[in-house]
Design an enzyme around this catalytic site. Structure first.
Site, short mmCIF file in Angstrom:
data_model
loop_
_atom_site.label_atom_id
_atom_site.label_comp_id
_atom_site.label_asym_id
_atom_site.label_seq_id
_atom_site.Cartn_x
_atom_site.Cartn_y
_atom_site.Cartn_z
N GLY A 56 0.83 -1.19 0.00
CA GLY A 56 0.00 0.00 0.00
C GLY A 56 0.87 1.24 0.00
N MET A 116 2.34 4.81 1.83
CA MET A 116 2.72 5.18 3.19
C MET A 116 1.46 5.55 3.96
SD MET A 116 6.12 7.52 2.44
CE MET A 116 6.72 7.46 4.13
N ASP A 117 1.51 5.37 5.26
CA ASP A 117 0.43 5.80 6.15
C ASP A 117 -0.85 4.96 6.04
OD1 ASP A 117 -0.12 7.51 8.25
OD2 ASP A 117 -1.14 9.00 7.01
N CYS A 118 -0.72 3.71 5.52
CA CYS A 118 -1.92 2.87 5.40
C CYS A 118 -1.94 1.73 6.40
CB CYS A 118 -2.08 2.34 3.98
SG CYS A 118 -0.93 1.03 3.55
N LYS A 139 0.72 -0.55 7.34
CA LYS A 139 1.47 -1.78 7.07
C LYS A 139 2.20 -2.27 8.32
CE LYS A 139 3.81 0.07 3.81
NZ LYS A 139 3.13 1.37 4.01
N SER A 140 2.95 -1.37 8.95
CA SER A 140 3.72 -1.78 10.13
C SER A 140 2.81 -2.14 11.30
CB SER A 140 4.69 -0.67 10.55
OG SER A 140 5.64 -0.43 9.53
N ASP A 168 9.44 -6.36 7.41
CA ASP A 168 8.86 -5.04 7.18
C ASP A 168 9.80 -4.19 6.34
OD1 ASP A 168 6.78 -3.21 7.48
OD2 ASP A 168 7.69 -2.25 9.22
N GLU A 169 9.26 -3.11 5.76
CA GLU A 169 10.01 -2.24 4.85
C GLU A 169 10.64 -3.06 3.72
OE1 GLU A 169 9.46 0.75 5.25
OE2 GLU A 169 9.06 1.09 7.37
N GLN A 207 10.17 -3.10 0.66
CA GLN A 207 10.47 -2.41 -0.59
C GLN A 207 11.96 -2.11 -0.73
OE1 GLN A 207 8.74 -1.00 1.88
NE2 GLN A 207 9.64 0.98 2.38
#
Length: 221
Positions: free
Chosen positions: A9, A11-13, A15-16, A86-87, A89
């Site tokens: 998604g 940023m700010d959706c 995920k973390s 995580d991260e 990408q």
């Protein structure tokens, strides 16, 4: 059967936050997981959410080998029922291949979380490889919103509140960061027009007003 799942998604959706929720749910059932991250906003070896949740993680920098690390851990008598990355990408394509081997060779579930595209709307290499290899790709349903109220679909890098489209693909920052380099999520229309909340507010533009270049604007003779 173990699987490689990619949750993506803007940023700010969340995920973390979802990564931390998955870790919590599985640890509450007695499962043991390994958590990896890279270039988290909270610093090295941390997985953090904008909601304030944070946990320790293994920093998977350039050259880190996920498969070799899991093999050493399991050979030494350790346990790993699942992996959270995580991260994702920021991972190199070959590191995503290693995560796929963790699933196929070791029978361990892998949950990867990452942004799909960069501030130029280009796929991150890690995200592209995950889309190519994952058993399951899910776009997170918690919608981030553009300043205009529309669904945010693109990530924008800002310098002093103004959107930029040049520079290194990876520059660590955060949404709404009070610093020179930050990030903002925008709908496609305002990403194309390079209209951030700051520049739109300064120009007193509504979401429906087309930007006009002063040099090409008609003269009022």
């Amino acid at each position: 059967m173990a699987e490689l799942a990619f949750f993506s998604g803007t940023m700010d959706c969340g995920k973390s936050t979802l990564a931390l929720q998955i870790q919590h749910n599985r640890s509450a059932r007695g499962l043991a997981g390994m958590i990896f991250t890279r270039d988290d906003r909270a610093g090295e070896g941390r997985l953090s959410s904008r909601l304030g949740l944070i946990t320790e993680a293994i920093e998977a920098g350039a050259g880190f080998d996920f498969h070799a690390h899991l093999v050493r851990h399991l050979t030494a008598g350790g346990r790993a029922d699942y992996v959270i990355a995580d991260e994702a990408q920021f991972l190199a394509p070959e590191q995503v291949d290693q995560l796929a081997r963790v699933v196929d060779d070791l029978g361990v579930d892998v949950y990867a979380f990452g942004i799909t595209t960069d501030f130029r709307t280009r796929l991150f290499p890690g995200s592209q490889r995950l889309i190519e290899l994952a058993d399951r790709v899910e776009v997170l349903q918690v919608e981030a919103l553009c300043w205009c109220g529309a669904r945010a679909t693109h990530n924008a890098r800002t310098v002093g509140g103004r959107m930029v489209v040049e520079g290194a693909q990876v520059v660590v920052g955060d949404v709404g960061a009070h610093q020179e380099v930050g990030y903002e999520v925008l709908c496609r229309r305002h990403h194309r027009r390079r209209l951030t909340a700051a520049t739109a507010g300064a120009a007193a533009l509504s979401p429906d007003v087309l930007p006009v270049d002063a040099a090409t604007a008609p003269r009022a003779d």
